[in-house]
Design a protein around this motif. Structure first.
Motif, PDB file in Angstrom:
ATOM      1  N   PHE A  47      27.760  22.661 -52.712  1.00 40.21           N
ATOM      2  CA  PHE A  47      27.644  23.361 -53.777  1.00 40.21           C
ATOM      3  C   PHE A  47      28.174  24.581 -53.017  1.00 40.21           C
ATOM      4  O   PHE A  47      28.678  25.617 -54.347  1.00 40.21           O
ATOM      5  CB  PHE A  47      26.185  23.221 -53.869  1.00 40.21           C
ATOM      6  N   LYS A  48      28.186  25.119 -52.378  1.00 43.84           N
ATOM      7  CA  LYS A  48      28.696  26.426 -52.022  1.00 43.84           C
ATOM      8  C   LYS A  48      30.397  26.744 -51.837  1.00 43.84           C
ATOM      9  O   LYS A  48      30.774  27.638 -52.813  1.00 43.84           O
ATOM     10  CB  LYS A  48      27.769  26.602 -50.707  1.00 43.84           C
ATOM     11  N   ASP A  49      30.721  25.725 -51.371  1.00 47.58           N
ATOM     12  CA  ASP A  49      32.317  25.228 -50.717  1.00 47.58           C
ATOM     13  C   ASP A  49      32.038  25.613 -52.836  1.00 47.58           C
ATOM     14  O   ASP A  49      33.534  25.889 -52.797  1.00 47.58           O
ATOM     15  CB  ASP A  49      32.539  24.027 -50.972  1.00 47.58           C
ATOM     16  N   PHE A  50      31.943  24.613 -53.934  1.00 46.86           N
ATOM     17  CA  PHE A  50      32.201  24.894 -54.964  1.00 46.86           C
ATOM     18  C   PHE A  50      32.276  25.803 -55.589  1.00 46.86           C
ATOM     19  O   PHE A  50      32.572  26.685 -56.669  1.00 46.86           O
ATOM     20  CB  PHE A  50      31.448  24.095 -56.453  1.00 46.86           C
ATOM     21  N   LYS A  55      34.387  31.226 -57.860  1.00 50.57           N
ATOM     22  CA  LYS A  55      34.368  33.150 -57.540  1.00 50.57           C
ATOM     23  C   LYS A  55      36.106  33.533 -57.248  1.00 50.57           C
ATOM     24  O   LYS A  55      36.836  34.016 -57.876  1.00 50.57           O
ATOM     25  CB  LYS A  55      33.664  33.485 -56.614  1.00 50.57           C
ATOM     26  N   LYS A  56      36.817  32.319 -56.122  1.00 51.21           N
ATOM     27  CA  LYS A  56      37.562  32.601 -56.374  1.00 51.21           C
ATOM     28  C   LYS A  56      38.405  32.657 -57.481  1.00 51.21           C
ATOM     29  O   LYS A  56      40.015  33.317 -57.586  1.00 51.21           O
ATOM     30  CB  LYS A  56      38.600  32.130 -55.015  1.00 51.21           C
ATOM     31  N   CYS A  57      38.469  31.649 -58.330  1.00 54.33           N
ATOM     32  CA  CYS A  57      39.683  31.319 -59.506  1.00 54.33           C
ATOM     33  C   CYS A  57      38.965  32.625 -59.805  1.00 54.33           C
ATOM     34  O   CYS A  57      39.729  32.874 -60.891  1.00 54.33           O
ATOM     35  CB  CYS A  57      38.993  30.061 -59.585  1.00 54.33           C
ATOM     36  N   LEU A  58      38.018  32.485 -60.550  1.00 57.48           N
ATOM     37  CA  LEU A  58      37.404  33.757 -60.545  1.00 57.48           C
ATOM     38  C   LEU A  58      38.287  34.951 -61.125  1.00 57.48           C
ATOM     39  O   LEU A  58      38.555  36.030 -61.766  1.00 57.48           O
ATOM     40  CB  LEU A  58      35.941  34.496 -61.452  1.00 57.48           C
ATOM     41  N   LYS A  66      43.036  25.268 -59.570  1.00 59.18           N
ATOM     42  CA  LYS A  66      43.808  24.233 -59.431  1.00 59.18           C
ATOM     43  C   LYS A  66      42.938  23.153 -59.428  1.00 59.18           C
ATOM     44  O   LYS A  66      43.536  22.303 -59.234  1.00 59.18           O
ATOM     45  CB  LYS A  66      45.443  24.533 -58.539  1.00 59.18           C
ATOM     46  N   ILE A  67      42.701  23.718 -57.800  1.00 55.23           N
ATOM     47  CA  ILE A  67      41.676  23.092 -57.670  1.00 55.23           C
ATOM     48  C   ILE A  67      40.762  22.421 -57.792  1.00 55.23           C
ATOM     49  O   ILE A  67      40.453  21.489 -58.441  1.00 55.23           O
ATOM     50  CB  ILE A  67      41.361  23.189 -55.859  1.00 55.23           C
ATOM     51  N   LEU A  68      40.212  23.649 -58.489  1.00 58.93           N
ATOM     52  CA  LEU A  68      38.467  22.846 -59.231  1.00 58.93           C
ATOM     53  C   LEU A  68      39.227  22.228 -60.829  1.00 58.93           C
ATOM     54  O   LEU A  68      38.342  22.272 -60.794  1.00 58.93           O
ATOM     55  CB  LEU A  68      38.324  24.565 -59.854  1.00 58.93           C
ATOM     56  N   TYR A  69      39.572  22.271 -60.850  1.00 58.49           N
ATOM     57  CA  TYR A  69      40.346  21.708 -62.836  1.00 58.49           C
ATOM     58  C   TYR A  69      40.704  20.556 -61.937  1.00 58.49           C
ATOM     59  O   TYR A  69      40.444  19.665 -62.907  1.00 58.49           O
ATOM     60  CB  TYR A  69      41.661  22.529 -63.275  1.00 58.49           C
ATOM     61  N   GLN A  70      41.073  20.660 -60.611  1.00 59.38           N
ATOM     62  CA  GLN A  70      40.611  18.948 -60.272  1.00 59.38           C
ATOM     63  C   GLN A  70      39.927  18.023 -60.236  1.00 59.38           C
ATOM     64  O   GLN A  70      40.299  16.599 -60.584  1.00 59.38           O
ATOM     65  CB  GLN A  70      42.175  18.583 -59.204  1.00 59.38           C
TER      66      GLN A  70
END
Length: 72
Positions: A47-50, A55-58, A66-70
């Motif tokens: 959960f912390k990694d997600f 936050k980085k994407c924001l 890219k990693i988040l949407y994959q």
């Protein structure tokens, strides 16, 4: 012998049998508690990694997006 007893199984139970059953139950409870703790820690780390990726994407990190949407 004791023919008029309602329970014929009770005289066959020895004191160390009861102690052994209690010991096994406590040991199983301890192992279960430990495994649940490890699983909970792993889930919290995921959960912390997600959250960090979000936050980085924001804040504009395209690689994190890219990693988040994959993952979704």
């Amino acid at each position: 012998m004791r023919e008029n007893m309602a329970c014929r199984f009770c005289p066959k139970i020895k004191k160390y049998d009861v102690i052994w059953v209690i010991f096994v139950c406590v040991a199983m409870w301890g192992v279960n508690k430990y495994q649940n703790y490890k699983i909970e820690q792993r889930e919290q780390q995921k959960f912390k990694d997600f959250e960090l990726l979000q936050k980085k994407c924001l804040y504009g990190d395209n690689g994190a997006c890219k990693i988040l949407y994959q993952k979704q």
